[in-house]
Design a protein around this motif. Structure first.
Motif, PDB file in Angstrom:
ATOM      1  N   HIS A 116      -1.882   6.732 -15.148  1.00  0.00           N
ATOM      2  CA  HIS A 116      -1.042   5.529 -15.099  1.00  0.00           C
ATOM      3  C   HIS A 116       0.438   5.895 -14.975  1.00  0.00           C
ATOM      4  N   ILE A 117       0.863   6.944 -15.682  1.00  0.00           N
ATOM      5  CA  ILE A 117       2.274   7.360 -15.623  1.00  0.00           C
ATOM      6  C   ILE A 117       2.639   7.835 -14.223  1.00  0.00           C
ATOM      7  N   ASN A 118       1.777   8.648 -13.603  1.00  0.00           N
ATOM      8  CA  ASN A 118       2.050   9.140 -12.254  1.00  0.00           C
ATOM      9  C   ASN A 118       2.100   8.000 -11.248  1.00  0.00           C
ATOM     10  N   HIS A 119       1.192   7.042 -11.408  1.00  0.00           N
ATOM     11  CA  HIS A 119       1.202   5.886 -10.513  1.00  0.00           C
ATOM     12  C   HIS A 119       2.498   5.089 -10.667  1.00  0.00           C
ATOM     13  N   ALA A 120       2.945   4.922 -11.931  1.00  0.00           N
ATOM     14  CA  ALA A 120       4.188   4.190 -12.178  1.00  0.00           C
ATOM     15  C   ALA A 120       5.391   4.930 -11.607  1.00  0.00           C
ATOM     16  N   LEU A 121       5.413   6.256 -11.722  1.00  0.00           N
ATOM     17  CA  LEU A 121       6.519   7.044 -11.180  1.00  0.00           C
ATOM     18  C   LEU A 121       6.595   6.931  -9.664  1.00  0.00           C
ATOM     19  N   ILE A 149       8.021   3.560  -8.828  1.00  0.00           N
ATOM     20  CA  ILE A 149       9.464   3.508  -9.085  1.00  0.00           C
ATOM     21  C   ILE A 149      10.242   4.201  -7.972  1.00  0.00           C
ATOM     22  N   VAL A 150       9.739   5.356  -7.541  1.00  0.00           N
ATOM     23  CA  VAL A 150      10.402   6.087  -6.448  1.00  0.00           C
ATOM     24  C   VAL A 150      10.393   5.250  -5.182  1.00  0.00           C
ATOM     25  N   SER A 206       0.834  -1.201   0.000  1.00  0.00           N
ATOM     26  CA  SER A 206       0.000   0.000   0.000  1.00  0.00           C
ATOM     27  C   SER A 206       0.859   1.237   0.000  1.00  0.00           C
ATOM     28  N   GLU A 207       0.355   2.278  -0.636  1.00  0.00           N
ATOM     29  CA  GLU A 207       1.072   3.531  -0.726  1.00  0.00           C
ATOM     30  C   GLU A 207       0.864   4.330   0.544  1.00  0.00           C
ATOM     31  N   PRO A 208       1.705   5.356   0.801  1.00  0.00           N
ATOM     32  CA  PRO A 208       1.481   6.230   1.928  1.00  0.00           C
ATOM     33  C   PRO A 208       0.118   6.886   1.806  1.00  0.00           C
ATOM     34  N   GLY A 209      -0.577   6.950   2.899  1.00  0.00           N
ATOM     35  CA  GLY A 209      -1.904   7.529   2.869  1.00  0.00           C
ATOM     36  C   GLY A 209      -2.977   6.471   2.897  1.00  0.00           C
ATOM     37  N   GLY A 210      -2.550   5.188   2.943  1.00  0.00           N
ATOM     38  CA  GLY A 210      -3.506   4.119   3.112  1.00  0.00           C
ATOM     39  C   GLY A 210      -4.094   3.580   1.833  1.00  0.00           C
ATOM     40  N   ARG A 211      -3.582   3.976   0.700  1.00  0.00           N
ATOM     41  CA  ARG A 211      -4.121   3.473  -0.556  1.00  0.00           C
ATOM     42  C   ARG A 211      -3.628   2.067  -0.801  1.00  0.00           C
ATOM     43  N   ASP A 212      -4.543   1.153  -0.995  1.00  0.00           N
ATOM     44  CA  ASP A 212      -4.179  -0.240  -1.209  1.00  0.00           C
ATOM     45  C   ASP A 212      -3.901  -0.469  -2.673  1.00  0.00           C
ATOM     46  N   LEU A 213      -2.703  -0.964  -2.968  1.00  0.00           N
ATOM     47  CA  LEU A 213      -2.316  -1.189  -4.346  1.00  0.00           C
ATOM     48  C   LEU A 213      -2.842  -2.501  -4.882  1.00  0.00           C
ATOM     49  N   LYS A 214      -3.305  -3.362  -3.987  1.00  0.00           N
ATOM     50  CA  LYS A 214      -3.750  -4.676  -4.426  1.00  0.00           C
ATOM     51  C   LYS A 214      -4.964  -4.568  -5.315  1.00  0.00           C
ATOM     52  N   GLY A 215      -5.846  -3.638  -4.957  1.00  0.00           N
ATOM     53  CA  GLY A 215      -7.047  -3.495  -5.739  1.00  0.00           C
ATOM     54  C   GLY A 215      -7.007  -2.335  -6.699  1.00  0.00           C
ATOM     55  N   ALA A 216      -5.802  -1.750  -6.880  1.00  0.00           N
ATOM     56  CA  ALA A 216      -5.685  -0.586  -7.749  1.00  0.00           C
ATOM     57  C   ALA A 216      -5.885  -0.996  -9.191  1.00  0.00           C
ATOM     58  N   VAL A 255      11.437  -4.811   1.893  1.00  0.00           N
ATOM     59  CA  VAL A 255      11.031  -6.115   1.360  1.00  0.00           C
ATOM     60  C   VAL A 255      10.649  -6.010  -0.117  1.00  0.00           C
ATOM     61  N   ASP A 256       9.858  -4.994  -0.465  1.00  0.00           N
ATOM     62  CA  ASP A 256       9.463  -4.821  -1.864  1.00  0.00           C
ATOM     63  C   ASP A 256      10.676  -4.540  -2.753  1.00  0.00           C
ATOM     64  N   SER A 257      11.615  -3.749  -2.258  1.00  0.00           N
ATOM     65  CA  SER A 257      12.822  -3.461  -3.038  1.00  0.00           C
ATOM     66  C   SER A 257      13.669  -4.719  -3.228  1.00  0.00           C
ATOM     67  N   LEU A 258      13.736  -5.553  -2.199  1.00  0.00           N
ATOM     68  CA  LEU A 258      14.462  -6.818  -2.322  1.00  0.00           C
ATOM     69  C   LEU A 258      13.772  -7.754  -3.307  1.00  0.00           C
ATOM     70  N   LYS A 259      12.453  -7.741  -3.309  1.00  0.00           N
ATOM     71  CA  LYS A 259      11.717  -8.551  -4.284  1.00  0.00           C
ATOM     72  C   LYS A 259      12.062  -8.121  -5.699  1.00  0.00           C
ATOM     73  N   LEU A 260      12.092  -6.798  -5.934  1.00  0.00           N
ATOM     74  CA  LEU A 260      12.450  -6.285  -7.242  1.00  0.00           C
ATOM     75  C   LEU A 260      13.860  -6.700  -7.627  1.00  0.00           C
ATOM     76  N   ALA A 261      14.785  -6.642  -6.669  1.00  0.00           N
ATOM     77  CA  ALA A 261      16.170  -7.037  -6.945  1.00  0.00           C
ATOM     78  C   ALA A 261      16.251  -8.513  -7.337  1.00  0.00           C
ATOM     79  N   VAL A 262      15.499  -9.359  -6.638  1.00  0.00           N
ATOM     80  CA  VAL A 262      15.505 -10.799  -6.953  1.00  0.00           C
ATOM     81  C   VAL A 262      14.924 -11.042  -8.339  1.00  0.00           C
TER      82      VAL A 262
END
Length: 226
Positions: free
Chosen positions: A131-136, A139-140, A20-30, A149-156
């Motif tokens: 979509h572009i803003n969400h992707a940016l 990425i940040v 989830s993003e800061p502010g409580g937005r759940d990315l699972k259902g995005a 954990v998410d960054s390590l997943k991306l690295a793997v």
């Protein structure tokens, strides 16, 4: 009673659920639901329509694998022009022989308004910008390690992709992706129960491994027993 358990803001758990993003937005259902037209296409609801799309895109990808992009585009344009010019000449000859005045054979299509309205253009741009803003933002988050954990997943995943890239090129991956897109949904629909069972087992195993890794990462505060 013990105080509520806390967790480091720099390391958060993502196992067993969407991040989830800061502010409580759940990315699972995005994201919006998959359009019905695309769903019907990949599930082969209309065999003729899906077969046409599948065969056309597959031939295009195979052509790109054998020839350069410029050559493929040039051949496609030449093929289209050959069909339209031949048909135009054929109809002109028929009209001359029969002394008819049917007019231009493509007149109905020439009269179609293909101009893109400003409103439609702004709607497409607004949708793309969302979509572009969400992707940016994503990425940040990943590259600045907001969630370790998410960054390590991306690295793997990227590490595994280096091996995939050593075996397959981009066009080959696109061909394999298309084969999966047009075959996996049908297989899943037919064997949904069995697939869900094994996927559930795999998720539990992955969740267990991620939990063990998180327990060994520095900065993680373990939950206190109440």
């Amino acid at each position: 009673m013990a105080e509520p358990a806390t967790q480091s803001p720099y390391i958060s758990s993502s196992a067993g659920g969407g991040s989830s993003e800061p502010g409580g937005r759940d990315l699972k259902g995005a994201g919006s639901p998959q359009p019905c037209a695309v769903r019907d296409l990949v599930f082969w609801r209309d065999v003729k329509k899906t077969g046409l799309v599948f065969s056309t895109t597959l031939i295009l990808l195979l052509s790109l694998a054998a020839f350069s992009v410029i050559s493929v585009i040039s051949y496609l344009i030449l093929a289209l022009l050959s069909v339209t010019i031949s048909f135009r000449v054929y109809k002109s000859v028929i009209q001359a022989v029969q002394k008819s005045e049917e007019g231009h054979p493509f007149k109905a299509y020439l009269d179609v308004d293909v101009a893109l309205s400003s409103e439609a253009f702004h709607n497409y741009v607004s949708s793309a910008m969302g979509h572009i803003n969400h992707a940016l933002k994503l990425i940040v988050r990943l590259f600045l390690v907001e969630d370790l954990v998410d960054s390590l997943k991306l690295a793997v995943v990227m590490w595994l992709m280096t091996y995939v890239g050593a075996i397959f090129n981009g066009i080959t991956l696109l061909i394999l992706a298309e084969l999966l897109v047009f075959s996996a949904p049908v297989v899943y629909e037919k064997y949904k129960t069995q697939i869900d069972h094994y996927v559930g087992i795999a998720r539990e195993q992955i969740k267990s491994v991620v939990t063990k890794i998180q327990a060994k990462l520095p900065g993680v505060v373990k939950k206190k027993a109440e």
